[in-house]
Design an enzyme around this catalytic site. Structure first.
Site, short mmCIF file in Angstrom:
data_model
loop_
_atom_site.label_atom_id
_atom_site.label_comp_id
_atom_site.label_asym_id
_atom_site.label_seq_id
_atom_site.Cartn_x
_atom_site.Cartn_y
_atom_site.Cartn_z
N GLU A 60 0.79 -1.23 0.00
CA GLU A 60 0.00 0.00 0.00
C GLU A 60 0.83 1.29 0.00
O GLU A 60 0.79 2.08 0.96
CB GLU A 60 -0.95 0.00 1.19
CG GLU A 60 -1.92 -1.14 1.15
CD GLU A 60 -3.12 -0.94 2.04
OE1 GLU A 60 -3.10 -0.06 2.91
OE2 GLU A 60 -4.10 -1.66 1.85
N GLU A 86 -5.48 -8.69 0.74
CA GLU A 86 -6.16 -8.37 1.99
C GLU A 86 -7.64 -8.13 1.73
O GLU A 86 -7.96 -7.48 0.73
CB GLU A 86 -5.64 -7.08 2.64
CG GLU A 86 -4.35 -7.18 3.36
CD GLU A 86 -3.92 -5.83 3.91
OE1 GLU A 86 -4.78 -4.98 4.20
OE2 GLU A 86 -2.71 -5.61 3.99
#
Ligand code: GCO
Length: 465
Positions: A163, A354
């Site tokens: 991320e 995720e």
């Protein structure tokens, strides 16, 4: 809900969120250790000093993974635990922890998937300019080489960055994540550029040093655009919206994924950022664009998009959507449209690295009846299965998270785990959702759900696997 027999069922965590013992055994400090020392930055003044004490309790946690039947476990390496100064001298105690963890996983036939950077940037390198320093790309590549040299005889699955939208956008622009900076756009874009260079050099370091054939990707914080209807105009509007760069912020899909995979920044963003663009050297984009084996995407929620008359789009608020404990709307279709749009644009297999939900979990008579999480998982996974049935090649799914853990600026106030952690006693309790996930995995491995029926009565929810 059907997935292929080779589909990988996993769960994910990250080093700073679960390990604790940051400086134990001569590990170094990270920027998150420093943010935790600033008053008011983290809910309740929580820090990762102890977290889930996974550094000491990893064996018990691996046993829990085996009980659930995980086929893979995505975890991250703490860069400063292995390189206390971020570069130079290796801390063998730190490496030995990861050697032990990998061996414990393999002993239980659980495949390790390693994230090389999940936000715990070495504080010593932050003091040398951090991501603003172009050397950060080489520092990261050198760290990558140390890890790959040590573990790649047993580890083949690698995620370079987790991320960048968050650790650059929230950590260097909004200031709500470590290192807590509120930089100007040009500095943010420069830091983002160096993170992209770090990704490219890390992939090269993996391929140059791996002792087993590596499978490599990155994990993007994905903002999913969901068409409000199945009308072709709304679908096209959502597709455009998903990869647009119309805000002066790096929290978007294309700004990082296009350079990594397509070899150029998105034109719309280059035009918008204009004078704030970093100085991109001729060799930079070739360095950033390295061959990847999967597109990793972290998906929690999405926005609903409608086509407008002028060939544009509008974000539509859907009233009455359920929300998770993070206040994120529950939008299961995000796990259909996200994988679909990413595959269309980047033409590579997708891995959901995720997905999951925070829930107000409570222990009741030694049990955690998190039916909301089971319903969430069932609905999201049903949409993922639909995307696969519609032709999206998907390699696997990593549930966020295995354990309740340190949820960054929210501290321990948000519980994402399928295993409950009592932070006072460090006791672990498998939640109903862990038993449900166990049954789901068993049912997709040719096993019978009844074989996986847990000691607790979740039969009513098992119909939904
Ligand atoms: C992220 C991070 C995780 C978070 C999880 C819940 O995606 O933000 O990868 O570390 O804890 O997503 O917010």
């Amino acid at each position: 809900m059907k997935f292929g027999k080779n589909f990988i069922w996993g769960a994910a965590t990250s080093s700073y969120q679960i390990e604790g013992a940051a400086c134990h055994d001569r590990g170094g400090l990270s920027v998150w250790d420093m943010l935790g020392r600033q008053a008011g930055k983290i809910v309740n003044g929580d820090t990762g000093d102890v977290a889930c004490d996974h550094y000491q309790r990893y064996k018990n946690d691996v046993d829990l993974m085996a009980q659930i039947g995980l086929q893979a476990y995505r975890f991250s390496i703490s860069w400063p635990r292995v390189l206390p100064e971020g570069a130079g001298k290796v801390n063998q105690h730190g490496l030995d922890f990861y050697n032990r963890l990998v061996d414990a996983l393999l002993e239980k036939n659980i495949t390790p998937w390693i994230t090389l950077f999940h936000w715990d940037y070495p504080y010593a390198l932050y003091c040398r300019g951090g991501w603003l320093n172009r050397d950060s790309a080489d520092w990261f590549a050198d760290y990558t080489a140390v890890i790959v040299d040590q573990l790649s005889d047993r580890v083949s699955h690698w995620i370079t960055l987790n991320e960048p939208q968050c650790f650059i956008g929230l950590g260097h622009h909004d200031g709500v994540h470590a290192p807590g900076l509120k930089m100007g756009l040009s500095e943010v874009l420069l830091a983002a550029h160096h993170a992209l260079l770090a990704h490219g050099k890390s992939v090269q370091a993996i391929r140059a040093n791996a002792k087993t054939l590596p499978v490599i990707g990155a994990a993007q914080a994905s903002k999913i655009s969901i068409p409000v209807s199945d009308h072709s105009n709304d679908i096209e509007a959502a597709r455009q919206h998903m990869f647009s760069v119309r805000e002066k912020h790096v929290f978007n899909n294309a700004w990082f994924s296009d350079p990594m995979i397509l070899g150029h920044y998105p034109e719309e963003g280059v035009k918008l950022f204009a004078a704030d663009m970093p100085n991109v050297l001729p060799e930079d984009l070739a360095c950033i664009k390295q061959e990847l084996d999967f597109f990793g995407t972290n998906i929690y929620s999405g926005n609903h998009i409608q086509a407008t008359a002028d060939n544009g789009y509008a974000t539509i608020e859907i009233k009455g959507l359920a929300e998770t404990a993070m206040g994120w709307p529950v939008t299961p279709e995000a796990l259909y449209w996200g994988p679909k749009f990413f595959f269309e644009r980047y033409h590579m297999p997708v891995v959901v690295t995720e997905s999951g939900m925070a829930n107000d979990d409570r222990v009741d008579n030694g049990r955690v009846h998190d039916r909301e999480r089971i319903e969430f998982l069932y609905k999201y996974l049903s949409e993922y299965a639909r995307a696969i049935e519609d032709g999206v090649p998907a390699l696997g799914y990593f549930l966020w998270s295995l354990l309740d853990n340190f949820e960054w600026a929210e501290g321990y106030s948000k519980r994402f785990g399928i295993v409950y952690v009592d932070y006072k006693t460090q006791q672990r309790i498998m939640k109903y959702s862990a038993y449900w996930y166990k049954a789901l995995i068993a049912s997709h491995q040719g096993g019978h759900i009844k074989d996986a029926l847990p000691e607790v009565d979740i039969a009513p929810t098992l119909d939904s696997v």
